[in-house]
Design a protein around this motif. Structure first.
Motif, short mmCIF file in Angstrom:
data_model
loop_
_atom_site.label_atom_id
_atom_site.label_comp_id
_atom_site.label_asym_id
_atom_site.label_seq_id
_atom_site.Cartn_x
_atom_site.Cartn_y
_atom_site.Cartn_z
N TYR A 47 0.85 -1.20 0.00
CA TYR A 47 0.00 0.00 0.00
C TYR A 47 0.88 1.24 0.00
N THR B 189 1.51 9.95 4.01
CA THR B 189 1.55 9.72 5.47
C THR B 189 1.03 10.90 6.27
N SER C 177 -2.33 5.71 12.20
CA SER C 177 -1.93 4.46 11.54
C SER C 177 -3.07 3.85 10.71
N ILE D 74 4.04 0.43 2.18
CA ILE D 74 4.11 -0.55 3.27
C ILE D 74 3.80 -1.92 2.67
N ASN E 64 2.25 -6.29 6.44
CA ASN E 64 2.17 -5.44 7.65
C ASN E 64 0.91 -4.58 7.67
N VAL E 65 -0.09 -4.99 6.89
CA VAL E 65 -1.31 -4.16 6.78
C VAL E 65 -2.52 -5.05 7.01
N ILE F 271 -2.04 0.13 9.48
CA ILE F 271 -0.62 -0.20 9.32
C ILE F 271 -0.12 -0.76 10.64
N ILE G 39 5.85 3.33 10.47
CA ILE G 39 5.71 3.99 9.16
C ILE G 39 6.90 4.93 8.97
#
Ligand code: AMP
Ligand code: MG
Length: 392
Positions: free
Chosen positions: A55, A59, A63, A103, A107-108, A117, A121
């Motif tokens: 993804y 940012t 999260s 990411i 990890n999502v 997330i 990050i």
């Protein structure tokens, strides 16, 4: 008559790199070296790319991100992300400038159009910047680089289709002899099938030399003179077989002299291959190998091989050598150093029966030549001998 060592040094010192340029399709350029520096016509990668399936995020402090779309590899899309928005991306997908990190999907966690997330990050993760490998106009590969599969793949990835490379030598193979005929027809009494040209052509193919013209001439002075003069004026290397000995119908030496070929050496103290000639005219190098097939091939591997490597500017110009324990004994006749056909395996060499220079049968089984120096008379079982490993 000169020694093997001196003959080898004369070949080494008289052959220079061929510094001629040729332009060729990149697809055909394997094993050549670049004649010029190559500059990249594009940025590589040509756009910011995702290095992962995952993804892309614009940012912000949280999260959780809002999933607003997807870009697959090959998609011609560049959506604008606001802070807190995410795009589904895959390895090789374009990553828009408004995304500042990717990411990995492991990890999502995804809940409809909201993703969470679960790792730290950090900016600029898993994104291959535009021009990361090479930038448009920058040096892609230096002059002299060998075009290995990797180098060809790399230049292809830059969209390059043609390269300028060092020319490999153009080669003439000239056979001589009234007795020689082409296989495919029955032999008349006194005839044999001509085999040296095909044998040497294949030895050259093994070494990746393909620019080869074969000439076949009878034992006739005028024809020998005319063909050799023409071949020498056109080719970088001329390899003659037969007609260089002392018989009444051996016209090669006389013709080479009349053409003005400089005699670098004639006759080497060795067995097989005593009547070996090496000379030069202008930029062309000329070898006249003995006609006997096993002698011709031995001289090819010991001398012509080196000339070719020198012309190609290679660092290693001799075939690999090793010390081997002899599995057999051998009695040398006469005092000339000998190259003996043998089979090398696991540090041991078996010297074969049938060392006549007229016989290829033994050579066909061999992968090495054992060298017996002048001062060694016999090889006994378990003696250590020097072995030249053939490229077969
Ligand atoms: P020459 O060096 O011309 O005296 O030839 C020596 C021996 O090698 C003779 O028995 C020739 O018939 C043989 N020979 C010469 N050229 C070839 C060739 N191209 N193919 C097969 N045998 C050859
Ligand atoms: Mg002959």
């Amino acid at each position: 008559m000169i020694s093997v060592k001196d003959a080898i040094e004369l070949v080494r010192n008289n052959c220079k790199p061929l510094l001629k340029e040729v332009i060729m399709p990149l697809t055909k350029s394997g094993n050549y070296r670049l004649y010029k520096d190559v500059y990249s016509p594009i940025d590589m990668p040509p756009f910011r790319q995702s290095a992962m399936d995952g993804y892309a995020l614009n940012t912000y402090k949280e999260s959780s991100y809002k999933l607003v779309g997807e870009i697959k590899a090959g998609d011609n899309l560049s959506p604008v992300l606001k802070a807190g928005e995410a795009l589904r991306v895959f390895t090789g997908s374009p990553v828009p400038d408004t995304a500042n990190t990717v990411i990995m999907q492991e990890n999502v966690s995804v809940h409809k159009d909201v993703i969470r997330i679960e790792s730290e990050i950090r900016d600029d993760q898993n994104i291959r910047p535009k021009g990361e490998q090479v930038k448009k106009g920058d040096l892609a590969l230096k002059k002299d680089t060998k075009l290995t599969p990797a180098a060809i793949g790399y230049l292809t990835s830059l969209g390059i289709t043609e390269v300028s490379v060092y020319k490999k030598p153009s080669i003439a193979l000239v056979t001589t002899g009234n007795e020689l005929i082409v296989p495919g027809q029955p032999l008349l009494y006194g005839q044999i099938y001509e085999s040296n040209s095909i044998m040497l052509q294949n030895a050259l193919y093994d070494l990746k030399f393909y620019d080869i013209t074969i000439y076949k001439i009878e034992d006739d002075y005028d024809k020998t003179y005319g063909t050799l003069k023409d071949a020498i004026s056109r080719k970088d290397l001329v390899i003659i077989s037969g007609g260089i000995s002392v018989g009444d119908y051996d016209f090669v030496g006389k013709a080479l002299k009349a053409i003005g070929v400089e005699d670098v050496f004639y006759k080497v103290k060795q067995k097989p291959g005593k009547p070996l000639f090496f000379g030069k005219k202008d930029e062309t190098k000329i070898f006249a190998l003995p006609g006997n097939p096993a002698a011709a091939l031995t001289c090819f591997y010991i001398y012509v091989y080196m000339a070719l490597q020198k012309m190609m500017d290679r660092d290693t110009v001799e075939l690999p050598k090793t010390q081997a324990i002899s599995n057999s004994s051998f009695k040398k006749a006469g005092n000339r150093p000998q190259f003996l056909k043998g089979i090398y395996k696991d540090g041991k060499v078996t010297i074969l029966e049938g060392q006549s220079s007229a016989m290829l049968q033994t050579f066909a089984l061999s992968n090495a030549l054992a060298f017996v120096p002048e001062d060694v008379e016999n090889i006994n079982l378990n003696d250590t001998v020097e072995v030249i490993l053939l490229p077969v």
